[in-house]
Design an enzyme around this catalytic site. Structure first.
Site, short mmCIF file in Angstrom:
data_model
loop_
_atom_site.label_atom_id
_atom_site.label_comp_id
_atom_site.label_asym_id
_atom_site.label_seq_id
_atom_site.Cartn_x
_atom_site.Cartn_y
_atom_site.Cartn_z
CG ASP A 22 -1.79 1.19 1.35
OD1 ASP A 22 -2.04 1.84 0.31
OD2 ASP A 22 -2.24 1.49 2.48
CG ASP A 99 -4.93 -12.27 -14.44
OD1 ASP A 99 -5.64 -12.89 -15.24
OD2 ASP A 99 -4.60 -12.69 -13.33
CG ASP A 200 -9.32 -15.70 -15.03
OD1 ASP A 200 -8.66 -16.15 -14.09
OD2 ASP A 200 -10.57 -15.60 -15.01
CD GLU A 242 -6.83 -20.13 -14.11
OE1 GLU A 242 -6.84 -20.41 -12.91
OE2 GLU A 242 -7.69 -19.38 -14.61
CG HIS A 316 -4.70 -15.37 -7.49
ND1 HIS A 316 -4.09 -15.90 -8.61
CD2 HIS A 316 -5.99 -15.17 -7.83
CE1 HIS A 316 -4.98 -16.01 -9.57
NE2 HIS A 316 -6.14 -15.57 -9.13
CG ASP A 317 -7.27 -18.80 -7.83
OD1 ASP A 317 -7.74 -17.78 -7.29
OD2 ASP A 317 -7.26 -18.98 -9.07
O1 TEU Z 1 -9.56 -19.14 -11.43
C1 TEU Z 1 -10.22 -20.18 -12.06
C2 TEU Z 1 -10.79 -21.16 -11.18
O2 TEU Z 1 -11.28 -22.14 -11.69
C3 TEU Z 1 -10.70 -20.92 -9.70
O3 TEU Z 1 -11.49 -19.87 -9.32
C4 TEU Z 1 -11.16 -22.10 -9.00
O4 TEU Z 1 -12.51 -22.30 -9.23
C5 TEU Z 1 -10.92 -21.95 -7.54
O5 TEU Z 1 -9.92 -21.06 -7.23
C6 TEU Z 1 -10.49 -23.25 -7.00
O6 TEU Z 1 -11.47 -23.69 -6.16
C7 TEU Z 1 -9.48 -17.92 -12.08
C8 TEU Z 1 -8.80 -16.93 -11.17
O7 TEU Z 1 -7.49 -17.34 -10.94
C9 TEU Z 1 -9.61 -16.79 -9.92
O8 TEU Z 1 -9.00 -15.97 -8.96
C10 TEU Z 1 -10.96 -16.24 -10.31
O9 TEU Z 1 -11.80 -16.21 -9.18
C11 TEU Z 1 -11.63 -17.09 -11.39
O10 TEU Z 1 -10.74 -17.42 -12.45
C12 TEU Z 1 -12.76 -16.32 -12.02
O11 TEU Z 1 -12.27 -15.28 -12.81
CA CA Z 2 -3.56 1.91 -1.45
#
Ligand code: TEU
Ligand code: CA
Length: 550
Positions: A22, A99, A200, A242, A316-317
């Protein structure tokens, strides 16, 4: 001639912007925050930054719901800040990978606002609509974040299709106008100087909901080839698709060396093994280690010479790898380094997710009210309503929830870990006083320094990029070992994947090899690998090239 596209030798660092740094005291990471940390990334040695979405968005899914693809969300800054980030990164030899969320937009996107006005609105056909009766959706398809995949819109008397949240309506790729809009937008970003794109859920764009097809639809590769031809092929970009649903055959299409689709694929076959067969990621199961090795080896062997993979444990997932498959207690540093050795020794383009290079861990917040991720919040509601206890659902979220990876970057031991001077949008992991960048940068034995060494080895030794891969001891329940060979140099990568000693003898011919890196400082023990012990040996083609430091 070796194919030396820049992205083959590159290491990519993923930034989740709202959690990185930040700069203006609102508790949310932003673009200027990233600019201020570029020197840190330069120091680490990475070549490119994959930025999770920073475009204008109502943030229903933290930016994966875009309402304007050609503007920056004010929370993160302005287009000017983005230009500055691209330029400042470039000065340091770092490219910015954006992204692209092309499967769906936000319901607040101008296109959707128009689309839902009437059936004959010119934007109506930008989305996927079906007739039906209110209360009776066209079929029983479910959305990834819970509930039906169909949402009724009374104004038009139709349902729209959404694979993710109700605020993420799916774009209609069958419509050539949609595709053209997307291409023009991408060309506009290319002209601004970005180094590439992460696509994505690209395997889900060619949906056919009437046949309940979401991933790998019949027109998928036709769409991707057109996308690539109209945009990416006009530049020298890193593009990574992805694709949760990719097998190795499909991955060869995505990453065909002829450049007709993407540079590489980002697939998850190795990351979905620790769940009950046929169930969801929340249905936890121990990691089948032998299967993990065989899965990774299969991808290494089958893409050799005809495709290109990304290498990752985190994003991040996903939860933090040291908590997931290492040991985030006693052996945190050793196991973090071991996991890094196993991954960075393979063929492909390594991706490091912010904080992974510090050995950051999962978080256990007291209860669901602390969680921010729409996926976890919806899961909690659905599963408790279905009869699971709160404790059961929280165990799943502690293990697999996406917020594990989204707590703020741990920069130093000051309040809020140096991430912000305000209240962070999500609390900092309480272990930031022990685990932070400031204490690791100057410590040659830190996880950070170890990542730095691995990244620099990849730059020094072409065999990391080009060498073919052979798995050793495939059935061994503790040891992950393999060789790489580019006809010039041979590497041996060995790791004990467990917290117990493992019986081990160097394979024949490796006794005199030089050591490139190891995670224990004291000399090896005869006949065993110690808990999480890992190292890489090399036999160069020209004797004497390497110091014999065994
Ligand atoms: O992720 C694809 C996706 O299939 C994931 O959301 C998955 O369903 C979950 O993380 C696992 O349980 C991409 C992005 O990386 C994610 O952050 C987004 O939420 C999603 O697409 C929708 O855009
Ligand atoms: Ca900020």
């Amino acid at each position: 001639m070796k194919d030396r596209r820049w992205w083959k030798t590159a290491v990519v660092y993923q930034i989740y912007p709202r959690s990185f740094q930040d700069s203006n005291g609102d508790g949310i990471g932003d673009l200027q925050g990233i600019v201020s940390r570029l020197d840190y990334l330069k120091e680490l040695g990475i070549d490119a930054i994959w930025l999770s979405p920073v475009c204008r968005s109502p943030q229903d899914d933290n930016g994966y719901d875009i309402s304007d693809y050609q503007d920056i969300d004010p929370m993160f800054g302005t287009l000017k800040d983005m230009d500055e980030l691209i330029a400042e990164a470039k000065k340091r030899g770092i490219r910015i990978i954006l992204d692209l969320v092309l499967n769906h937009s936000s319901d607040e996107h101008r296109w959707f606002q128009e689309a839902k006005k009437s059936r004959d609105n010119p934007y109506h056909d930008y989305y996927v609509w079906r007739d039906g009766e209110e209360g009776t959706p066209p079929n029983d398809m479910r959305a990834a974040f819970g509930g039906s995949a169909w949402q009724w819109v009374p104004e038009v008397g139709q349902y729209y299709f959404h694979q993710f949240s109700v605020k993420q309506p799916d774009l209609n790729w069958e419509n050539p106008k949609v595709r053209r809009e997307i291409y023009d937008m991408i060309l506009w970003w290319m002209a601004r100087g970005v180094g590439g794109f992460r696509l994505d859920v690209i395997d889900q764009i060619a949906k056919e909901p009437d046949k309940k097809i979401t991933g790998n639809g019949p027109r998928l590769h036709e769409f991707i080839r057109e996308l690539s031809r109209e945009t990416f092929q006009k530049g020298d970009l890193l593009t990574v698709g992805e694709a949760w649903g990719a097998d190795t055959e499909r991955a060869k299409l995505y990453s065909n060396p002829d450049g007709s689709e993407f540079s590489m694929v980002f697939q998850f076959e190795h990351m979905v093994l620790d769940q009950e067969e046929g169930k969801e990621k929340w249905d936890l199961a121990p990691l089948p280690f032998v299967k993990l090795k065989k899965t990774l080896a299969k991808w290494q062997n089958q893409l050799e010479g005809c495709g290109w993979n990304s290498l990752f444990w985190e994003n991040h997932d996903l939860p933090r790898i040291v908590s997931r498959w290492g040991d985030d207690g006693e052996y945190r540093e050793l196991s973090a380094k071991m996991l890094a050795v196993v991954l960075h020794g393979m063929q492909g383009t390594p991706f490091v997710y912010q904080g992974e290079e510090l050995g950051m861990t999962n978080v256990r917040f007291p209860d669901i009210t602390w969680y921010q991720d729409i996926e976890s919040i919806n899961l909690y509601r659905e599963r408790t309503a279905a009869g699971y206890t709160s404790e059961e659902v929280m165990e799943s979220i502690y293990a697999k929830g996406r917020d594990n990876a989204r707590t703020p970057m741990q920069w130093d031991a000051s309040e809020n870990a140096g991430f912000t001077e305000a209240k962070p949008w999500i609390p900092v992991n309480p272990n930031y006083r022990e685990i932070n960048a400031a204490s690791q940068i100057k410590d040659p034995s830190s996880v950070f320094s170890f990542y730095q060494n691995l990244i620099s080895l990849r730059k020094t030794w072409p065999v990391f990029v080009d060498g073919d891969f052979s798995l050793l001891f495939p059935e061994d329940p503790q040891i992950f070992a393999y060789t790489r060979d580019d006809g010039d140099t041979r590497l041996l990568v060995c790791a004990n994947f467990t917290g117990e000693k493992a019986a081990f003898h160097l394979p024949a011919g490796w006794e005199g090899a030089g050591r490139l890196i190891r995670n224990y400082e004291d000399a090896p023990e005869e006949g065993v690998l110690r808990p999480y012990e890992a190292f890489i040996l090399a036999i160069p083609s020209h004797a004497g090239e390497l110091e014999q430091n065994q």
